[in-house]
Scaffold this active site. Sequence first.
Site, mmCIF file in Angstrom:
data_model
loop_
_atom_site.group_PDB
_atom_site.id
_atom_site.type_symbol
_atom_site.label_atom_id
_atom_site.label_comp_id
_atom_site.label_asym_id
_atom_site.label_seq_id
_atom_site.Cartn_x
_atom_site.Cartn_y
_atom_site.Cartn_z
ATOM 1 C CD GLU A 212 -3.093 -1.047 2.159
ATOM 2 O OE1 GLU A 212 -2.990 -0.276 3.132
ATOM 3 O OE2 GLU A 212 -4.090 -1.773 1.980
ATOM 4 C CD GLU A 335 -3.730 -5.905 3.069
ATOM 5 O OE1 GLU A 335 -4.584 -5.199 3.659
ATOM 6 O OE2 GLU A 335 -2.512 -5.696 3.138
HETATM 7 O O1 AHR Z 1 -5.077 -5.908 7.025
HETATM 8 C C1 AHR Z 1 -5.007 -4.783 7.853
HETATM 9 C C2 AHR Z 1 -4.299 -3.611 7.171
HETATM 10 O O2 AHR Z 1 -5.075 -3.135 6.116
HETATM 11 C C3 AHR Z 1 -2.972 -3.941 6.538
HETATM 12 O O3 AHR Z 1 -1.932 -3.844 7.456
HETATM 13 C C4 AHR Z 1 -2.842 -2.885 5.485
HETATM 14 O O4 AHR Z 1 -2.114 -3.330 4.370
HETATM 15 C C5 AHR Z 1 -4.268 -2.514 5.153
HETATM 16 O O5 AHR Z 1 -4.437 -1.136 5.218
#
Ligand code: AHR
Length: 542
Positions: A212, A335
């Site tokens: 990110e 994610e």
């Molecule tokens: O999964 C929780 C958080 O969400 C992770 O650390 C990050 O990559 C995202 O913002």
Amino acid sequence: MFSADRRLFLRQAGTAGLACSANLVFGRVLSAQMRASNSAEPSRIFIDSRRTTAPLDRNLFGSFLEHLGRAIHEGIYDPPSKLSDSNGFRKDVLDEVKKLGVPIVRYPEGNFVSGYNWLDGVGPQQDRPRVLDKAWNSLESNQFGTNEFMAWCKVVGTEPLMGLNLGTGTPERAAALVEYCNVEKGTQWSELRRKHGFAVPYNVRRWCLGNEMDGPWQIGHMTASEYGLKAQDAARQIRYVDPSLQLIACGSSGPLMPTYLEWDREVPEQCYDYVDALSLHRYFGNTPDETGGNSEKYVALNLTMDRQIAETLAVCDLVRGHKRSPKKLWLSFDEWNVWYRERSGPAVNGNRQEAPHLLEEVYNLEDALLVGGLIITLLRNADRVKIACLAQLINVIAPIMTNATGLFRQTIYYPYSWALQFARGRVLNLLVQSPTYEVLHMDPVPYLDAAGTLNPEIGQTSLFILNRDLSKAREIEIVWEDNPGTRVLASWVLTGNDLKAVNSFEAPQNVQPKPFDKPATRGGRTKFEVPPRSYTLLQWSS
Ligand code: AHR
């Protein structure tokens, strides 16, 4: 700025009119779905075994473990616990993850990785430093690091998807970790691994170039062209170590980012020739901002994931065109999940504790229905999305929760476990006809959504069906255009009267799947009814 500020940042971006709404058209979904006009009409799903989109890469149903809250410590690793083995691995968790059959696990990743020095987590445990993790304001003991993770993956039977620090870390140090993991001997970092007691290299195939990096909450956040160049440099150095690896560059953290799509164009402009894939992330919530608390809209949000995938691919392919490259990037949706309750204040601030209770979201039935829908979307896009990770696996926004004496399965465990168990072979290009309903700021939403797979070798067809109708059962007719499924091998449904019902240590089976009556097939057609607010799995042999 703690990672917690991600939510605040996104809300401000949204109200400043910077972001596009997440709720517009369906992209590829519409092209595959014809709408029945009358809302009382039965829905039809047309299955043709000659019509498939892609072989299913099982890494589409991966997961994620970050050094965050109780994911590692007290989650998978708990040496003092009576439930742990001689490595300190929780045996009940090992069994559960083995049973699930998770194919790939992303680690150490997330916001944590952007400040992580992997050298702190290798070598004799008594010499490892206790450090402040600035992403989550927690204390990290470093007792669990790269070698412990590799050992855990081996016991579980999963593949590591390793994350590299491109926040505070340099490309040189990132390439050093690849050398530590993958080179057999004779170089500085491979010899260090051997000195640490691990003679055999791990041969880790897939690596994420940071996390990110578009997010102002990220340690080491930078502009797209700065990151694109850094990713290119890291990839080039890594390929000197091992040219055959799959490398994933960071795409946008979500469609509400002000740089959404611009970032996804600029980053590959810099590193297209050096990487294989671009990442996407997305968390959903039944929030005032996203849905106005309207559950009918909430269970349709997977359609906005279809759109995010289509838009990101369009931009990747634009860059491909600019570069006249023969290579097509694929996507790593590394994610995704529901996450909106435990997302601010004490839920995201570790207060300088070790293994604090962070992001311990409790999932209800409607969350599980949406997760089922998101799995349908991933299957529908399996031709270009080759890796996806449910974020996360244990305790932190997770399908499995532990305490000192055991574990329980959250509602979202079930759609995830069905995908792992029943999606096999090739992804079917289904034609779904469904009546639709209206919600604000979305195109008409089909009541029924579905995806399926066909395993031609053993003649098995699996179908995953979401009924978004929250009040009525819906009639479905499966039209087998060839090779009808004759014998039902498995049939389950997840439903209930209360969309807000949850599981807990006290009531672990409050929400769980029930057997679904096996439908009969006659003359190439199978008719049945799915209950309101439900997610159904059916598997046939032909
Ligand atoms: O999964 C929780 C958080 O969400 C992770 O650390 C990050 O990559 C995202 O913002």
